[in-house]
Every structure is written in structure tokens, then in C-alpha cells.
Write an enzyme that holds these catalytic residues in place. Structure first.
Site, PDB file in Angstrom:
ATOM      1  N   TYR A 177       0.843  -1.200   0.000  1.00  0.00           N
ATOM      2  CA  TYR A 177       0.000   0.000   0.000  1.00  0.00           C
ATOM      3  C   TYR A 177       0.874   1.243   0.000  1.00  0.00           C
ATOM      4  CZ  TYR A 177       1.051   0.472   4.987  1.00  0.00           C
ATOM      5  OH  TYR A 177       1.694   0.613   6.181  1.00  0.00           O
ATOM      6  N   CYS A 178       0.249   2.355  -0.418  1.00  0.00           N
ATOM      7  CA  CYS A 178       0.885   3.678  -0.327  1.00  0.00           C
ATOM      8  C   CYS A 178      -0.221   4.700  -0.095  1.00  0.00           C
ATOM      9  CB  CYS A 178       1.711   3.973  -1.578  1.00  0.00           C
ATOM     10  SG  CYS A 178       0.751   4.001  -3.097  1.00  0.00           S
ATOM     11  N   THR A 179       0.054   5.972  -0.235  1.00  0.00           N
ATOM     12  CA  THR A 179      -0.916   7.017   0.109  1.00  0.00           C
ATOM     13  C   THR A 179      -2.208   6.933  -0.714  1.00  0.00           C
ATOM     14  OG1 THR A 179       1.022   8.406   0.398  1.00  0.00           O
ATOM     15  CG2 THR A 179      -1.129   9.497   0.520  1.00  0.00           C
TER      16      THR A 179
END
Ligand code: ZN
Ligand code: ZN
Length: 308
Positions: A177-179
Site C-alpha cells: 500500500y501507499c498514500t
């Protein structure tokens, strides 16, 4: 109160310069501020303005044949969250510094919706590894519980981290995941190529979309953002401590000494004691007028909630 838009689209653009020209005109006419990167591989942007202005921007983008599928993520904010409007044409719309043909987003991990993400984590498979694809300072104030956080400060170092730590992911189901999802698009190809992971998943819409759906879910703390808001509160958990006194705290600040400008976590008491600097040394330099002070930061509290 207005809105901040976060968006990206990997799409083949024949003439990025022409798109940039159109974007400059459009953003200026709508008084928007923010950053947009454009390349022959697509667009990546974050913008602030009034609700009316950002709605008009969305409308015009969605009417364009290349951007009809753009997923706009909204949060509270406005044009004051960015110093100016900056539109740049670049080779990569997210800099990972790897061959675009060899590490193409089309070969990335399987996208999971917030619901599928939540279900996968809740089912607790033995071989599941959650991987934070952001920088360490972002994860410090908010992350998925038990996620592996690479000790990197720029995204460009992510591939090297993965190659060195491949054994952590071998034969595992890796959930990345990321932002807002864009970094995972190409970072997941790196994980797939170099780790021997059994399966690689990437969260569609990143922390932003997951937190909207599950504010009290498996993500705890704040979602770090790259504008003057610094972070969006997802829930009340505080994961980090003040760098100076080690009290529980998750508020980032920058050292008032313009030459230092260190980005660090600092509580209100220490801000006061150290006169908005990071150390006795910087405090003394500022007080004796030996260095310039950095310009003041706008600090407003925003939540991750969407205003419709
Ligand atoms: Zn403190
Ligand atoms: Zn300092």
C-alpha cells in the site's frame, strides 16, 4: 473550506507537452494550486481550490478522452495548502528510476478494493506480509498494523531495499500500500520480479480509499500527505513520539533554522521550549540571529473525511 484532489492515471500520452500546456491554462483559469507531473506514461497530481473550482477541474478532466477514468480522491483543504501551481513534464510520473519497459505498471500486483483488503487482513492467512511502499517518515505517524516499513527516505531507494530484503517476501502473499495507490503501481512490479513472492497485491486507492471505508480498521494513525496539511487524521491512535522529549506525539514540524529545516516530530511543549527549532544548537543560532528563519508554516487540522 474547499477541497484537495489527489489523482493519477497511467495512460499513453502522445504529446505530454500539449497536455501540460492545456493543464497550465486550465489550472490558472480556476485559481488552483498544487503539483502535476505529466509524462508519456500518464498524469499524477494533487490540487487545491474551492469546491466549485475543483469540481470544474474534475468535469473538464473527465471530458478529456485520456482522463475519462481518473479516480479523484477528495479531502478537506484549499488553495492555501500549496505555495503555487507547478506543472512539470517528466520521464516518470513517480520517480522509481527503473526501466519503464522492464518494470511496467501493466505487470503490477493484483488490485484489491478496500473491502477485499479488509477481508484479506481480517482472515489472517499465515503467509500474509503487509508492505508499506512509502518512506519511513510517512509510516512513522500512521501505518497498517504489523506492516513492514522499509528504512528509506526517498522512493527511488525502494527497489534496492526490495532486492536486499527479498527473503522477507519469498513464498509470501505480499499486500502493498501507499498514500493513494500510484507508488504501488510500479513498486509492485519490483516486488514481483525480485522476491519470489507467491502473490503480490496492491491496494486500489491506497490508504486514502481504505481509510474512508474503514476509519477504525487495520490502518492506525494519520495518513501523511505532501502539502501544508502534512497529515490527515484517520483515527485517534498516536504511533510516534516527540523527537526531543519522547512523549507520545505525531505532529511534524520543520526546524525554524532555515539552514537546518529538519522535518521532525515535535510536541507543543518542546516547540515552545526550543523556540520552534530541533535542538539547543539551532535554537542558539536562531536566537543570536546567526541564521535566517524559514517562512512560517500554515498549520490547520484536517480530517480524512470527504465533504460532499
Ligand atoms: Zn516534546
Ligand atoms: Zn535544526
Amino acid at each position: 473550506m474547499g477541497k484537495i484532489l489527489l489523482f493519477y492515471q497511467y495512460v499513453k500520452l502522445q504529446n505530454p507537452e500539449a497536455i501540460a500546456k492545456w493543464q497550465r491554462k486550465l489550472c490558472a483559469s480556476l485559481n488552483l494550486t498544487g503539483r502535476i507531473l505529466i509524462g508519456d506514461e500518464g498524469i499524477n497530481g494533487t490540487l487545491g481550490g474551492t469546491t466549485q473550482e475543483t469540481d470544474e477541474y474534475k468535469k473538464q478532466m473527465l471530458a478529456h478522452e485520456s482522463f475519462a477514468d481518473v479516480d479523484f480522491k477528495d479531502s478537506d483543504g484549499d488553495a492555501s495548502c500549496f505555495p503555487r501551481m507547478q506543472i512539470t513534464v517528466r520521464e516518470e510520473i513517480v520517480t522509481i528510476g527503473k526501466d519503464k519497459q522492464k518494470y511496467n505498471e501493466k505487470d503490477g500486483g493484483v488490485h484489491l478494493t478496500p473491502e477485499q483488503t479488509h477481508e484479506l487482513i481480517a482472515s489472517q492467512p499465515d503467509d500474509l506480509v503487509i508492505l508499506d511502499a512509502r518512506n519511513q517518515f510517512e509510516a512513522e505517524i500512521g501505518k497498517f498494523t504489523d506492516a513492514i516499513v522499509p528504512d528509506i527516505h526517498v522512493f527511488r531507494d525502494f527497489p534496492e531495499y526490495i532486492e536486499k530484503n527479498a527473503d522477507k517476501f519469498k513464498d509470501k502473499q505480499v499486500l502493498m500500500y501507499c498514500t493513494g495507490g500510484i507508488r504501488c503501481e510500479r513498486a509492485s512490479t519490483v516486488v514481483k520480479k525480485h522476491t519470489g513472492a507467491k502473490k503480490v497485491f496492491q491496494m486500489l486507492g491506497g490508504i486514502h480509499r481504505y481509510a474512508e471505508k474503514y476509519p477504525e480498521g487495520f490502518f492506525r494513525g494519520k495518513n501523511y500527505v505532501f502539502d501544508r496539511r502534512i497529515a490527515l487524521k484517520v483515527n485517534d491512535d498516536i504511533l510516534s513520539t516527540c523527537m526531543l522529549c519522547k512523549e507520545k506525539c505525531d505532529t511534524y514540524t520543520n526546524c525554524l533554522n532555515a539552514l537546518c529545516n529538519k522535518h521532525f516530530i515535535c510536541c507543543a511543549t518542546c516547540k515552545d521550549t526550543f523556540n520552534n527549532t530541533c535542538s539547543e544548537a539551532c535554537k542558539t543560532l536562531v536566537e543570536n540571529k546567526k541564521v535566517h528563519k524559514r517562512p512560517p508554516l500554515v498549520s490547520k487540522q484536517y480530517s480524512n473525511k470527504i465533504v460532499h
